[in-house]
Design an enzyme around this catalytic site. Sequence first.
Site, PDB file in Angstrom:
ATOM      1  N   HIS A 226       0.824  -1.211   0.000  1.00 29.71           N
ATOM      2  CA  HIS A 226       0.000   0.000   0.000  1.00 29.71           C
ATOM      3  C   HIS A 226       0.858   1.262   0.000  1.00 29.71           C
ATOM      4  O   HIS A 226       2.059   1.219   0.244  1.00 29.71           O
ATOM      5  CB  HIS A 226      -0.947   0.000   1.200  1.00 29.71           C
ATOM      6  CG  HIS A 226      -0.226   0.039   2.511  1.00 29.71           C
ATOM      7  ND1 HIS A 226       0.236  -1.088   3.134  1.00 29.71           N
ATOM      8  CD2 HIS A 226       0.124   1.075   3.301  1.00 29.71           C
ATOM      9  CE1 HIS A 226       0.838  -0.750   4.255  1.00 29.71           C
ATOM     10  NE2 HIS A 226       0.790   0.559   4.387  1.00 29.71           N
ATOM     11  N   ASP A 228       0.881   4.964   1.810  1.00 30.01           N
ATOM     12  CA  ASP A 228       0.270   5.632   2.973  1.00 30.01           C
ATOM     13  C   ASP A 228      -0.561   6.852   2.590  1.00 30.01           C
ATOM     14  O   ASP A 228      -1.618   7.097   3.156  1.00 30.01           O
ATOM     15  CB  ASP A 228       1.347   6.030   3.988  1.00 30.01           C
ATOM     16  CG  ASP A 228       1.927   4.808   4.691  1.00 30.01           C
ATOM     17  OD1 ASP A 228       1.371   3.702   4.520  1.00 30.01           O
ATOM     18  OD2 ASP A 228       2.930   4.953   5.394  1.00 30.01           O
ATOM     19  N   HIS A 284       4.892   0.047  -0.173  1.00 28.36           N
ATOM     20  CA  HIS A 284       5.529  -0.920   0.732  1.00 28.36           C
ATOM     21  C   HIS A 284       4.544  -1.943   1.280  1.00 28.36           C
ATOM     22  O   HIS A 284       3.336  -1.794   1.143  1.00 28.36           O
ATOM     23  CB  HIS A 284       6.194  -0.187   1.897  1.00 28.36           C
ATOM     24  CG  HIS A 284       5.223   0.595   2.736  1.00 28.36           C
ATOM     25  ND1 HIS A 284       4.874   1.892   2.446  1.00 28.36           N
ATOM     26  CD2 HIS A 284       4.509   0.261   3.832  1.00 28.36           C
ATOM     27  CE1 HIS A 284       3.992   2.317   3.340  1.00 28.36           C
ATOM     28  NE2 HIS A 284       3.746   1.352   4.197  1.00 28.36           N
ATOM     29  N   ARG A 294       5.795  -9.293  16.979  1.00 23.93           N
ATOM     30  CA  ARG A 294       6.486  -8.105  16.472  1.00 23.93           C
ATOM     31  C   ARG A 294       5.767  -6.871  16.986  1.00 23.93           C
ATOM     32  O   ARG A 294       4.567  -6.700  16.758  1.00 23.93           O
ATOM     33  CB  ARG A 294       6.436  -8.150  14.951  1.00 23.93           C
ATOM     34  CG  ARG A 294       7.017  -6.951  14.206  1.00 23.93           C
ATOM     35  CD  ARG A 294       6.497  -7.047  12.774  1.00 23.93           C
ATOM     36  NE  ARG A 294       7.204  -6.244  11.795  1.00 23.93           N
ATOM     37  CZ  ARG A 294       6.864  -5.010  11.434  1.00 23.93           C
ATOM     38  NH1 ARG A 294       5.865  -4.401  12.040  1.00 23.93           N
ATOM     39  NH2 ARG A 294       7.522  -4.400  10.477  1.00 23.93           N
TER      40      ARG A 294
END
Length: 315
Positions: A226, A228, A284, A294
């Site tokens: 996507h 941002d 990204h 994570r």
Amino acid sequence: MAPQRRGAPKAPEGSGAAERRRPSSTKSVRAPREVQRKWLRTSVLGACAVLAGLLLWSSMGGDDGVTEVLAHRGEILPGRFIEVPCSEDYDSHRRFEGCSPRKCGRGITDTVITRDEAQRIRSIAEKGLSLGGSDGGASILDLHSGALSVGKHFVNLYRYFGDKIQTVFSEEDFRLYRDVRQKVQLTIAQAFGISASSLYLTKPTFFSRINSTEARTAHDEYWHAHVDKVTYGSFDYTSLLYLSDYLDDFSGGRFVFMEEGANRTVEPRAGRVSFFTSGSENLHRVEKVQWGTRYAVTIAFTCNPDHGIADPVFT
Ligand SMILES: *[C@@H]1O[C@H](CO)[C@@H](O)[C@H](O)[C@H]1NC(C)=O
Ligand SMILES: *[C@@H]1O[C@H](CO)[C@@H](O)[C@H](O)[C@H]1NC(C)=O
């Protein structure tokens, strides 16, 4: 009915043809049966070898598309900056001279936030996220709006917990969060040659906790590529502060800048700040987490004061 009836006579005809062919083929094959068997064995073995090779190649990264590591988990980067030409995404938004990206790119630094600060920020994330958690593998906590993943939805932490929230977070937590935000803001301003005071914190800005549990709703699907600025119109500069270590705390979960002809990864490391202009020059995705957990925090900035938000406060 009609098509079936028309097709029916064909069957005996067809099988008859096969029947007729069979005797001759058995005859011609009978003598070299040993040879045929050997040949069969060889080709089966050959096919297995090719398959094994393909599997090995793919597991070694031959088709995961990773061509370059911008930041290895083990290295301590004082600062790395890669300039990329700006996309046209900014043209459809109001421009703020001295802030809206003219110079685009991506940077990584391991020396702006200490490992200790990252550890303390992570404790905030752990405390907050322990109050909820998505049924799928990806949970978020937004200290600004109060949004917290719970099951398949979000609750407003501040409304839900009311005054009790003061027993969860401390004033020190909010101070630390603000200090970290300020340092990241300065880093971005320096890297892009703009004034830090022209940048405004914008939403959403949130902690994320990702594990390998399968997604249950679209909110859990963090791995899609996507842009941002397309997802969140207000974003001009995006930053990520990693709060856990790739391969020590989790695997998968690398950040990938996707370009034509190359994918470039950032391996998360606690205290590592990765930042970039939010347009499609920085398309990204995040790899799916394979094991472990994570933690990261996304902090975004806008040049448009109308889209600015204040730091969360302890009330
Ligand atoms: C980059 O990664 C994507 C998704 O994993 C993949 O489809 C693409 O082929 C990769 N590109 C290159 C140039 O390796
Ligand atoms: C991942 O996190 C969720 C909560 O968001 C939890 O229910 C689940 O058990 C965790 N999965 C693993 C594999 O740790």
